[in-house]
Structures are given as structure tokens and as C-alpha cells.
Design an enzyme around this catalytic site. Structure first.
Site, PDB file in Angstrom:
ATOM      1  N   HIS A  87       1.163  -1.724   0.117  1.00  0.00           N
ATOM      2  CA  HIS A  87      -0.501   0.150  -0.056  1.00  0.00           C
ATOM      3  C   HIS A  87       0.967   1.873   0.163  1.00  0.00           C
ATOM      4  CE1 HIS A  87      -3.309  -1.689   0.756  1.00  0.00           C
ATOM      5  NE2 HIS A  87      -3.497  -2.371   1.826  1.00  0.00           N
TER       6      HIS A  87
ATOM      7  N   GLU B  21       4.731 -13.803 -22.121  1.00  0.00           N
ATOM      8  CA  GLU B  21       5.526 -13.248 -21.101  1.00  0.00           C
ATOM      9  C   GLU B  21       6.024 -14.742 -20.746  1.00  0.00           C
ATOM     10  OE1 GLU B  21       3.338 -11.308 -17.562  1.00  0.00           O
ATOM     11  OE2 GLU B  21       1.604 -11.771 -17.991  1.00  0.00           O
TER      12      GLU B  21
ATOM     13  N   ASP C 213       8.059 -11.211 -16.950  1.00  0.00           N
ATOM     14  CA  ASP C 213       7.668 -12.514 -17.005  1.00  0.00           C
ATOM     15  C   ASP C 213       8.452 -13.086 -17.813  1.00  0.00           C
ATOM     16  OD1 ASP C 213       5.856 -12.769 -13.921  1.00  0.00           O
ATOM     17  OD2 ASP C 213       4.750 -12.222 -14.967  1.00  0.00           O
TER      18      ASP C 213
ATOM     19  N   CYS D  94       5.754  -3.892 -22.438  1.00  0.00           N
ATOM     20  CA  CYS D  94       4.515  -3.433 -21.453  1.00  0.00           C
ATOM     21  C   CYS D  94       5.272  -4.003 -20.176  1.00  0.00           C
ATOM     22  CB  CYS D  94       3.703  -3.603 -20.993  1.00  0.00           C
ATOM     23  SG  CYS D  94       2.519  -5.648 -21.041  1.00  0.00           S
TER      24      CYS D  94
HETATM   25  C1  PEP Z   1       5.302  -8.347 -17.339  1.00  0.00           C
HETATM   26  O1  PEP Z   1       5.276  -9.594 -17.154  1.00  0.00           O
HETATM   27  O2  PEP Z   1       6.201  -7.808 -17.819  1.00  0.00           O
HETATM   28  C2  PEP Z   1       3.902  -7.691 -16.935  1.00  0.00           C
HETATM   29  C3  PEP Z   1       4.239  -6.112 -17.349  1.00  0.00           C
HETATM   30  O3  PEP Z   1       3.795  -7.805 -16.079  1.00  0.00           O
HETATM   31  P1  PEP Z   1       3.685  -7.896 -14.204  1.00  0.00           P
HETATM   32  O4  PEP Z   1       5.253  -6.981 -14.275  1.00  0.00           O
HETATM   33  O5  PEP Z   1       1.880  -7.548 -13.598  1.00  0.00           O
HETATM   34  O6  PEP Z   1       4.069  -9.787 -14.185  1.00  0.00           O
HETATM   35 MG    MG Z   2       3.558 -10.446 -16.563  1.00  0.00          MG
END
Ligand code: PEP
Ligand code: MG
Length: 582
Positions: A192, A435, A459, A506
């Protein structure tokens, strides 16, 4: 002068005196025995304190809802539920009768028992829950001892808060003008406190462990929220250096924001999109301020985490998605379906104890076996699609069968809405995260069933190099420039393009300007990252020609080790990127 290292949780530089928040459970609580005939009076004293605490929490919840939206208020609903939990009440009463000690001590004992029971939860969830329990206990103790709880809202002088943990309610009510930085023993990037520090744009270093206990109130601190270093009693020349680093970053931010609203286009005309990753709807405004071309990843699971009473229902989710979509005013918003499990455990939904949670019942696997949860979310997202350009993204897809099943569920959700006469965009775009190595290696097959790809390198690196992304002992192996990772990325982008769909990223890698140049050269179409990084990547794109980026990517992929690739990128890009970062 001493340097303490922690987790950089919210960027920025702060130099101010420490304000050490003392724990209520530091031994200053009275400890005495009571007689059996006093039990009833002692119990009444406790119930009265509970009542006053409850009134206070309701006030805080309403204030939080009004100022920050529904999901921030939910933190206090959790506190109310805890106070009304019959198990907790029974435990307190039984412990009072058994131990015959004053209720303050009884409460502290029950707190210790409850926190101990949390030990089975994963680290991030444990911290979150423990903070909630401490918040409630500390409030009740404050009323019992009839001492005014110190309110961070009452702080007048500039300071850096130093504490074991900061309670969500304290952060919500603190005087944000006075609090220049936050330094905590506990916490990580998903607690949080980290989420709120970022939301308020206050530099924060978390997870310092017991090292933070060396800091005394009034001691000058320099908090570097970029590197995660806290300097205790910095000498004058270091303070000057920190302040000028802070000023440089502020100037760079201003400078970078000047390009924030220019297209991310290379000098030779290649246009890409730079979008924001967000965790809570509030962040959409920050995304716009930093010039995001849209939201490339809305981690919807944060709507589900840290709340009691089950998952948010369809209407609550719809309201949250709609708010983001409307704030983004016509820019596309990619909502990732629930990526729960693994390192983001949700006990209400997934009680299973798994030997390998990161390889287990998580994300799309969880959703496909909990169609009730999945359908409610899909309907909520679809309903939000009439308010702007919404895209749906499935996490952790490992093969075509899984994707087909997810698409079937989406088809059913559409039918349900149509039958109920509820509007949605029938042509909503549906993409997947790449991923998992099996998805990357079959990107050509998956591209036939997807409208877009977004590469999740956080990931993808974890699974392809076999390195737990949350384990700092092996963190050196979490390498974006590992040739295996780059080959996966290249094959994914090429497969997307061969099928005529865009490829984005991302994962954190997209926000590193050196990596961004390489990714541009590999043909990446969309870069999505936390808002603060957007202007820097946008500027990088505007400064490097596609021809040069392509040559750089080709050379990098011919090299055999992450180190060599890193060195190459630093050497070649130093005039642009190095100047930006210094
Ligand atoms: C990732 O795995 O790169 C991703 C953007 O998702 P998260 O970080 O939420 O697992
Ligand atoms: Mg991920």
C-alpha cells in the site's frame, strides 16, 4: 555520514530531517494484572474504545472515497470488517478471561497471534495485511490510553517520515506539503505504502530492514528514490550534490515534458506509441500529464488486492474501468484481465497452497477455471468499451488452446450482455501478453488469433532464464539483454508483423532508454511503462534514426553475452542517453 540501501519505490530526491514515527507496541503500553471481578469493566472499556475507533475509521473512509475514489476507501472497509470479525472479538474476550491482564496487553497479544498466522501468505500480501492489523490495533490502543494518536496531517515542518511501516490511513491523511520523503523498514513495490507514495509523487525507499532503526528523529536524511539509497547525516558537500541531483532531475523532467506532447517519431519518420502502465484508476491523470499515448497496461488485479469481502463486483469494476477510459479521453486503454496468483496471491480467491506458485494456478489459468470471476470482469470491461477505445489483454497465455478458451469466454460474455440489452463495442480488440517462453516460441501461431501482442519481459525473463524476479539473491540473472531474451523478443515482433498485427512491450525493459533504442531497431510498435519514464523514452525515439537503431539491434543480436550488449549500447548511445541520465 552513512548510506543505507533499500528498494527504490517512488522516484525523486528529498533532503530533510527525519521524523521517526514511534511504534505503539514499543513497550510503552501499560502491563498489569486484573481481578476476575474486573473483567466485565475491562471488557466495557475495550468496547468503548472500539466504538470510538469505528467512528473514526468511517470518517476516514468517507474522506478517502471522496478525495481518492472508491478503491482507496476500501482499505478502511477492510479495517471495519476486521473490527467486526466475530472470531477476533471471541479471541479478545477469551484471552482477557484467561490471562487476566489489562486489555491493552490482550490486544497486543491477539495482534501478535494474528500476524503470526499471516506467515503463510506471500511476502507482499503478508506486509499489506500486517499493516492493516497494526493500523486497527494502534487506533484502538490510542483510544484506550486516551492519548491523541499522532496525526501525520498535523505535521507542519518539512520532514522525511521514517517508520517500520506507514499505515494506509496515515498516508491518506498526512500533510503532503510537509512530507518530502518516506523511508520504511518494511514494504516493497506492491505494498500500500509504495502505491500511495507513487500516487502522491513522494520519493520513497522501502524494505530497508532493521538498518532504518539507526535513524534518529531530527537527523538529516537524503533520500534517493531512483537508486534506493538513503544517506544519513550527509555532509555539506553531499547535500549540495543531492540537491543539485534533485534540481537536475526536476529540470530534466520539465525539459522532457516539453517533448511530452510531440509524437514519438524518429527523425526518419518511424512513428511508435509510448503508453502508460497503471495499477489504480487514479494514475490515469498522471499518465496524461506525462504525455501518454494511452494506457498500454492496466494491471486490473490491483482492484482486487488488499480488500476484504470478496472481489469487486461487475458494477464496481465497470465504474473503475470507465473512469480510466473517460480520463484518457479517446486514447486507447488496454485492460489486462486478472493476473492473480504467483507473486500476487489473493487468498479470498485462491486458497490453494502451491509448491511452485509462479508456475501454478495463476492469471489466465485461474480465470479459465473460475468463469464466474472471469465473466464478471469481461462484462465490466466490455461495458466500459462504449466510453472510449478499450482493448482486452489476456496474461500468461502459454498456448493456442488457452487463448481459444479465453476467446470463447469473451464470446459468452458478449452474448450475455447482448441478451441483457447492455451496450458494448462488438469490435473490441483482443490481445495477449507474451511472457511465457512457449508463447514467444509459438508467436506465429498465436498471432493468428490475436489483434495485438504485448511482451511482458518481467515474466518472460523470469521464465526463460529461470530466475525468480522477486529474489534479490539471483537478481543479477534477470537480464533483459540476455541473447535468449532478445531472440524471443525478435521472434515475437517478427511474427506479429508477418501476421499484420502490432507488437508492444509493457515489461520494465521498455522504459530503459538503452533497451528502447534496441527495441525500436527490432521494430517494436508500442512501448508501455510507468508514467514518469514516458518523456525520456519519447525523447530517445525522437533523437535516433530508424536506420541507426536497426544497425544497432543487428549488431547487438550478433553478440554473445548480456555484458557485451550492454557495453555496446552504452558506447553507441552515450551522446543521447548518457547526457539524459547524468
Ligand atoms: C511483465 O511480466 O512484464 C508484466 C508487464 O506484467 P507484470 O509485471 O504485472 O507481471
Ligand atoms: Mg507478467
Amino acid at each position: 555520514m552513512k548510506e543505507l540501501r533499500g528498494i527504490p519505490a517512488s522516484p525523486g530526491i528529498a533532503v530533510a530531517p527525519a521524523f521517526v514515527l514511534v511504534d505503539d507496541a514499543d513497550g510503552s503500553v501499560p502491563d498489569y494484572g486484573i481481578r476476575e471481578e474486573d473483567v466485565a469493566d475491562e471488557w466495557r472499556r475495550l468496547l468503548a474504545a472500539f466504538e470510538r475507533a469505528r467512528t473514526e475509521i468511517i470518517e476516514l473512509r468517507d474522506k478517502a472515497r471522496e478525495e481518492m475514489g472508491e478503491e482507496k476507501g476500501a482499505i478502511f472497509d477492510t479495517h471495519l470488517l476486521m473490527m467486526d470479525d466475530p472470531d477476533v472479538i471471541d479471541k479478545l474476550e477469551a484471552s482477557l478471561k484467561d490471562t487476566l491482564r489489562n486489555v491493552e496487553q490482550v490486544i497486543l497479544q491477539v495482534e501478535r497471534d494474528l500476524v503470526e498466522k499471516l506467515g503463510r501468505l506471500d511476502e507482499a500480501m503478508f506486509r499489506e495485511r500486517a499493516a492493516d492489523i497494526r493500523d486497527v490495533v494502534s487506533r484502538v490502543l490510542g483510544h484506550l490510553l486516551q492519548k491523541e494518536r499522532f496525526r501525520l496531517g498535523d505535521l507542519v515542518d518539512e520532514c522525511v517520515i521514517v517508520a517500520r511501516d506507514v499505515l494506509p490511513s496515515d498516508l491518506m491523511t498526512m500533510n503532503r506539503k510537509a512530507v518530502k520523503g518516506i523511508v520504511l523498514e518494511a514494504g516493497g513495490k506492491t505494498s500500500h505504502s509504495a502505491i500511495l507514495a507513487r500516487a502522491f509523487e513522494i520519493p520513497a525507499v522501502l524494505g530497508l530492514g532493521s538498518a532504518a532503526r539507526e535513524i534518529r528523529s531530527g537527523t538529516k536524511l537524503a533520500v534517493d528514490g531512483f537508486s534506493g539509497v538513503v544517506t544519513v547525516s550527509p555532509d555539506e558537500s553531499s547535500v549540495t550534490a543531492f540537491l543539485s541531483k534533485g534540481a537536475r532531475f526536476a529540470a530534466r523532467e520539465r525539459d522532457l515534458l516539453a517533448v511530452a506532447f510531440l509524437p514519438a517519431e524518429t527523425p526518419d519518420g518511424r512513428r511508435v506509441l509510448v503508453k502508460a502502465n497503471i495499477e489504480v484508476p487514479d494514475e490515469a491523470e498522471g499518465a496524461l500529464r506525462h504525455g501518454a499515448d494511452g494506457v498500454g497496461l492496466f494491471r486490473s488485479e490491483f482492484l482486487f488486492l488488499g480488500r476484504a469481502g470478496g472481489p469487486p463486483d461487475e458494477d464496481e469494476q465497470y465504474a473503475a474501468y470507465r473512469r480510466v477510459v473517460e480520463t484518457m479521453a479517446g486514447r486507447p486503454v488496454t485492460i489486462r484481465t486478472l493476473d492473480i496468483g504467483g507473486d500476487k496471491a489473493l487468498p479470498e480467491l485462491a486458497e490453494l497452497e502451491e509448491r511452485n506458485p509462479l508456475l501454478g494456478w495463476r492469471a489466465i489459468r485461474f480465470c479459465l477455471s473460475r468463469k464466474d470471476v472471469f465473466h464478471a470482469q469481461l462484462r465490466a470491461i466490455l461495458r466500459a468499451s462504449v466510453h472510449g477505445e478499450v482493448r482486452i489483454m489476456f496474461p500468461m497465455i502459454s498456448g493456442a488452446a488457452e487463448l481459444d478458451e479465453a476467446l470463447d469466454a469473451l464470446g459468452e460474455a458478449k452474448d450475455e450482455l447482448a441478451a441483457a440489452g447492455l451496450a458494448f463495442d462488438p469490435a473490441v480488440k483482443v490481445g495477449i501478453m507474451i511472457e511465457v517462453p512457449s508463447a514467444a516460441m509459438t508467436a506465429d501461431i498465436l498471432a493468428r488469433h490475436s489483434d495485438f501482442f504485448s511482451i511482458g519481459t518481467n515474466d518472460l525473463i523470469q521464465y526463460s532464464v529461470a530466475v525468480d524476479r522477486g529474489n534479490e539473491r539471483v537478481a543479477y540473472l534477470h537480464q533483459p539483454f540476455h541473447p535468449a531474451v532478445l531472440r524471443f523478443v525478435r521472434f515475437t515482433i517478427d511474427s506479429a508483423h508477418a501476421a499484420g498485427i502490432p507488437a508492444g512491450m509493457c515489461g520494465e525493459m521498455a522504459s530503459d532508454p538503452y533497451a528502447a533504442a534496441l527495441l525500436l531497431g527490432l521494430g517494436l510498435d508500442e512501448f508501455s511503462m510507468s508514467s514518469v519514464s514516458i518523456p525520456e523514452v519519447r525523447r530517445l525515439v525522437r533523437s535516433i534514426s530508424m536506420e541507426r537503431a536497426r544497425a544497432l539491434a543487428e549488431e547487438a543480436l550478433s553478440l554473445g553475452s548480456p555484458l557485451e550488449i550492454d557495453r555496446l549500447l552504452r558506447e553507441r548511445l552515450d551522446p543521447e542517453v548518457g547526457a539524459l541520465l547524468r
